[in-house]
Design an enzyme around this catalytic site. Structure first.
Site, PDB file in Angstrom:
ATOM      1  N   CYS A   1      21.188   7.082 -18.119  1.00  0.00           N
ATOM      2  CA  CYS A   1      21.018   5.629 -18.127  1.00  0.00           C
ATOM      3  C   CYS A   1      20.395   5.163 -19.443  1.00  0.00           C
ATOM      4  CB  CYS A   1      20.227   5.213 -16.886  1.00  0.00           C
ATOM      5  SG  CYS A   1      20.541   3.517 -16.409  1.00  0.00           S
TER       6      CYS A   1
ATOM      7  N   HIS B   1      22.431   8.202 -12.029  1.00  0.00           N
ATOM      8  CA  HIS B   1      21.162   8.963 -12.044  1.00  0.00           C
ATOM      9  C   HIS B   1      21.212  10.223 -11.176  1.00  0.00           C
ATOM     10  CE1 HIS B   1      18.495   5.869 -13.921  1.00  0.00           C
ATOM     11  NE2 HIS B   1      19.479   5.075 -13.532  1.00  0.00           N
TER      12      HIS B   1
ATOM     13  N   GLU C   1      19.125  12.570 -11.130  1.00  0.00           N
ATOM     14  CA  GLU C   1      17.754  12.911 -10.693  1.00  0.00           C
ATOM     15  C   GLU C   1      17.344  12.140  -9.446  1.00  0.00           C
ATOM     16  OE1 GLU C   1      18.498  10.836 -13.000  1.00  0.00           O
ATOM     17  OE2 GLU C   1      17.047   9.193 -13.062  1.00  0.00           O
TER      18      GLU C   1
HETATM   19  N1  LIG Z   1      17.654   2.549 -15.046  1.00  0.00           N
HETATM   20  C1  LIG Z   1      17.815   2.357 -16.319  1.00  0.00           C
HETATM   21  O1  LIG Z   1      17.770   3.278 -17.145  1.00  0.00           O
HETATM   22  C2  LIG Z   1      18.047   0.957 -16.801  1.00  0.00           C
HETATM   23  C3  LIG Z   1      18.879   1.015 -18.027  1.00  0.00           C
HETATM   24  C4  LIG Z   1      18.901  -0.192 -18.912  1.00  0.00           C
HETATM   25  N2  LIG Z   1      17.778  -0.462 -19.598  1.00  0.00           N
HETATM   26  C5  LIG Z   1      19.739  -1.263 -18.321  1.00  0.00           C
HETATM   27  O2  LIG Z   1      19.325  -2.039 -17.466  1.00  0.00           O
HETATM   28  O3  LIG Z   1      20.860  -1.297 -18.688  1.00  0.00           O
END
Ligand SMILES: NC(=O)CC[C@H](N)C(=O)O
Length: 227
Positions: A86, A194, A196
């Protein structure tokens, strides 16, 4: 195997990543603050999700200049496995360890839900415990996950089998359903979903665990020798 979880001001998935590695995978892991200048003691580097530096300018843009990123680049050159999830993926794009860029989600909304991914390349150090075309369930949580690259880059990604995960039902407008890509050498993976947060059935899915297990299995096979 010893992992670093890199922490920036604004990271918010660092604890999830640490938990996945320590408690579910059972490997060594340390939090590493963004001003660290030596990552030589680690075998694998994890860039977790979040809103590093408040997502100012663009997601991941400022984090790309953090001291630790010089060391992350060095680790990548040394062939160590680097996983960016992400915001971690966004940072890898910003520093050019992976090609392309992230745009805001097509519907301009932050999206947080389980999605189905298709494993397009199970022949990487991150995915060897999956099978090609396997469908897995992993959550997304992002506002800027709409992956984009030019045609030349896309052709190269496709030709080299660098598209590792695609969305079954594209949630964000990402080019040709891309959810995760790997570098040409095969040691740097970026993905918006994600893994994790999918390491225990209690979380709704344990499909992400195999990704971490693949990293460890491949590392052991190439580093541990029996007497
Ligand atoms: N969960 C995250 O890593 C958010 C990713 C990012 N900053 C977004 O909103 O796109």
């Amino acid at each position: 195997m010893k992992f670093a979880v890199i922490v920036f001001p604004g990271s918010n998935c660092d604890i999830d990543m640490f938990h996945a590695v320590q408690d579910e995978l059972g490997e060594e892991v340390e939090y590493v603050w963004h001003d660290e200048t030596d990552l030589s003691r680690f075998d694998g580097i994890l860039l977790p999700g979040g809103f590093s530096y408040g997502d100012y300018l663009r997601s991941g843009a400022i984090a790309g200049f953090a001291n630790v990123m010089k060391e992350v680049k060095k680790a990548a050159e040394q062939g160590k496995p680097i996983l960016g999830v992400c915001n971690g993926f966004q940072i890898l794009l910003e520093i050019g360890l992976l090609p392309g860029a992230m745009k805001r989600n097509q519907n301009l909304k932050f999206m947080c839900r389980q999605v189905e991914l298709v494993v397009q390349n199970a022949n990487t150090v991150f995915t060897s415990s999956y099978s090609n075309n396997e469908t897995i369930t992993i959550p997304i949580a992002h506002g800027e996950g709409n992956y984009y690259c030019d045609q030349e880059t896309y052709d190269k990604l496709e030709k080299n089998n660098q598209i590792v995960f695609t969305y079954k039902d594209n949630p964000n407008g990402s080019l040709l359903d891309i959810a995760g890509i790997i570098n040409e050498r095969g040691n740097v993976l970026g993905m918006m979903p994600h893994p994790e947060r999918a390491v225990d059935e209690l979380l709704g899915s344990a499909d992400g665990l195999k990704l971490f297990q693949s990293i460890v299995k491949n590392w052991r096979e190439s580093h541990v020798t029996t007497a």
